[in-house]
Structure formats: structure tokens, C-alpha cells
Scaffold this active site. Structure first.
Site, mmCIF file in Angstrom:
data_model
loop_
_atom_site.group_PDB
_atom_site.id
_atom_site.type_symbol
_atom_site.label_atom_id
_atom_site.label_comp_id
_atom_site.label_asym_id
_atom_site.label_seq_id
_atom_site.Cartn_x
_atom_site.Cartn_y
_atom_site.Cartn_z
ATOM 1 C CG HIS A 132 39.134 37.967 44.158
ATOM 2 N ND1 HIS A 132 40.569 38.251 44.244
ATOM 3 C CD2 HIS A 132 38.633 39.019 43.951
ATOM 4 C CE1 HIS A 132 40.772 39.410 44.022
ATOM 5 N NE2 HIS A 132 39.476 39.934 43.819
ATOM 6 N NE ARG A 164 44.720 43.569 43.447
ATOM 7 C CZ ARG A 164 43.759 43.218 42.854
ATOM 8 N NH1 ARG A 164 43.506 42.947 41.664
ATOM 9 N NH2 ARG A 164 42.350 43.231 43.678
ATOM 10 C CG HIS A 194 39.539 43.897 35.795
ATOM 11 N ND1 HIS A 194 40.731 43.276 36.682
ATOM 12 C CD2 HIS A 194 38.813 44.412 36.417
ATOM 13 C CE1 HIS A 194 40.327 43.488 37.687
ATOM 14 N NE2 HIS A 194 39.287 44.538 37.973
ATOM 15 C CG ASP A 237 35.416 40.747 41.488
ATOM 16 O OD1 ASP A 237 35.383 41.917 41.774
ATOM 17 O OD2 ASP A 237 36.437 40.116 41.245
#
Length: 333
Positions: free
Chosen positions: A169, A138, A181, A249
Site C-alpha cells: 500500500h 501478510r 479498516h 484502497d
């Protein structure tokens, strides 16, 4: 602008239930974010985005994660498919920056057609060989200079298309070897390297209207995850020079400890302007809203400044943009 809640919230499904509409009207979040569960077809998405704005009584920004590649909530036929950014940069070679600008100009046009006017991109994390797979392809490059060049191209595409970019981020996720996550990454890299590589990728973007924090610990700087660390938020503001609207986030990610209420309160206390909550769970939403409160005076000023940069998209011929991207591949190497 009235004083909205210090939150960006996600609906649970394709349309709002009566209870959900009443909750959002009372909570009055700064904005909303959409996920695959909210997206069926163009008519439904436009109806949902209209509904979300109607319940808060203003033109609230609506965000999405449409990076292209593995992370794109909209897929064909609703939107174009793209390679992961790192793969695309390699494919297009010396024309990668133009390809990236075109990519995000196309994405912006597709988003605006559906009533979505904010995109959680560019992603300015610098890829390393050890970067966790959830993040690595990504990324836009393996060096600070490459990431900056591609990030600037992405911003140009989105801004021309009338979409607010949200850089992420902060202050850099590229060294993480765990998926935030699920787990809390801990970074032990010396401060000098962080300053020269990871932090440096964000400084040229200090004037962007919106940004998102990272859930990871920089052990040599502060003991807590950046999202809930006053030291790290101060670094973002002072060292990186970011003066825009700063969101967390997703506050429900498992990198953070405690319940969503304590996480939300800690993020606001640390200096974040907005708490992002993504899973649509009604019980969690209520906790996040109560703990986050309303935008502070400073956050309200930054919110107004961010929304003032939301512009009408410039006219565009998507067929021509796709054709130019295709032609660039042959010339890329």
C-alpha cells in the site's frame, strides 16, 4: 479505449440484478473487484466475470485480493490454500523467493481460469514488531531487501500467469499500529527512516502497471491520509517514481472521514487515478461514481498502458509447481 469512469466497483452478489447491470453499464467503471460474497463455484464465477464485461462492452479488468493466507477470497476447492506470506518466507528459508514465485504462478493460473486477470498484490509493506496484526503476517519480510526480493518473485509469478499485479500500500503501511479498516493510523517516524526503509521498498517496482494507496497519515510530511493528500500522491509520483495507474484502497474504509462522495472527490483531486469501492452498496456506488467522474487524460493514458501489459498466460503444469513447492520445504533451512 473509450473513456471509462474513474472507478473500480464491486457487485453485490453472485449474479447481477437487472438494476445493477443497468447501473454498471451507465457508470462504465474502469474495472471491477470481487469478494467472497461474489464467489460460489467455478461456473458461477465465470458467468459473473463474463456478465461484468458484457455490461460495459469491453474486456474490463477484474481484480481480487488473492494474497494467500489470511487474505484470499478464493478457498479450496476453487483455489489452493497458502500460509500467510511472512510465515511462508520463514518456512522456506533460502528457497523463499522461488516458493513465492511458484505461489503466485499457481494463484495466477487459478484466477485466469475463472476470468479474473488482476490481483491486489504484491504487498510491499515492511513488517515491524509493532505492525498491527491485520497486516503483519501478510507482509513479505522484516527488512526492505527481503520485501523487495519476495515482491519481485511474486510479480514474476503473476506476470507469467497473465495476471496484472497491483502493488500496495503506497507509500508503506508497515508502521501502522491501527487497522485502517476501522481507524486512521498516524505515523510519526522520521522522514529519513521512511525513505530508507518503507519508501525504499517501492522504488524498485516503479515500473509496475498498477498500484494502491494507503489510508494513513505521515505526520512529518502531510496532515491528511495519503489517499487524499496531494503532497503524498506527489511523493508517490516524484520520490518513488511510480508512473502507472494509481487506485485508492477501499474508499469506504473507516480510516477516512466524510461520506464516500467527499472521500472520492478528494482522492481524485489529490491525484489518484481511480477510486476503489468494495462493499457493493447501491447508494454508495452511485455517490462514488458521481464524485469520481471519468478518467482524466493522464489517467486514461496510464490505463491504456496498464492494460497493454495484460498478456496471455504461459502454459503451466500446476501439479508440477505444487510438487516443487513441497520439495523446497525440506531444503529450506
Amino acid at each position: 479505449m473509450s473513456r471509462p469512469g474513474a472507478t473500480i466497483l464491486a457487485p453485490s452478489g453472485l449474479r447481477l440484478s437487472g438494476a445493477e447491470a443497468r447501473f454498471f453499464a451507465q457508470a462504465d467503471p474502469f474495472g471491477f473487484i470481487l469478494f467472497a460474497r461474489n464467489l460460489a463455484d467455478a461456473a458461477q464465477i465465470r458467468a459473473l466475470t463474463d456478465e461484468l464485461r458484457q455490461v460495459v462492452g469491453r474486456d474490463a479488468p477484474i481484480f481480487i485480493d488473492q494474497e494467500g493466507g489470511r487474505v484470499q477470497r478464493l478457498r479450496p476447492p476453487l483455489a489452493s490454500d497458502f500460509l500467510p506470506p511472512l510465515d511462508e518466507v520463514a518456512l522456506y528459508g533460502r528457497h523463499a523467493a522461488r516458493a513465492m514465485e511458484l505461489r503466485f504462478r499457481i494463484i495466477a493460473a487459478e484466477l485466469r481460469a475463472l476470468g479474473i486477470d488482476g490481483n491486489c498484490a504484491p504487498m510491499l509493506d515492511v513488517a515491524r514488531p509493532e505492525t498491527h496484526a491485520f497486516l503483519r503476517n501478510r507482509c513479505y519480510g522484516t527488512s526492505t531487501a527481503q520485501v523487495v526480493t519476495m515482491g519481485q518473485a511474486a510479480v514474476r509469478g503473476m506476470v507469467a500467469g497473465g495476471v496484472l499485479p497491483v502493488m500496495k500500500h503506497l507509500p508503506g503501511h508497515g508502521l501502522a499500529q491501527l487497522d485502517s479498516h476501522l481507524d486512521l493510523p498516524r505515523i510519526t517516524t522520521p522522514r529519513a527512516e521512511l525513505e530508507a526503509v518503507d519508501f525504499a521498498a517501492f522504488r524498485p517496482f516503479a515500473d509496475l502497471p498498477l498500484a494502491m494507496t494507503a489510508h494513513l497519515v505521515f505526520e512529518g510530511i502531510a496532515p491528511d491520509p495519503a489517499t487524499v493528500s496531494p503532497t503524498m500522491i506527489s511523493l508517490i509520483r516524484q520520490d518513488l517514481g511510480f508512473a502507472g495507474l494509481l487506485m485508492t484502497d477501499d474508499i469506504s474504509m473507516q480510516a477516512l472521514s466524510g461520506d464516500v462522495a467527499s472521500r472520492s472527490a478528494a482522492a481524485i483531486a489529490a491525484g489518484c487515478d481511480l477510486v476503489l469501492h468494495c462493499n457493493g452498496d447501491a447508494e454508495e456506488l452511485a455517490q462514488v461514481v458521481a464524485a469520481s467522474g471519468q478518467l482524466s487524460d493522464a489517467a486514461l493514458h496510464r490505463a491504456e498502458a496498464a492494460l497493454a501489459r495484460r498478456t496471455a498466460p504461459q502454459p503451466v503444469d500446476l501439479t508440477a509447481l505444487h510438487a516443487e513447492r513441497k520439495a523446497l520445504v525440506a531444503e529450506g533451512l
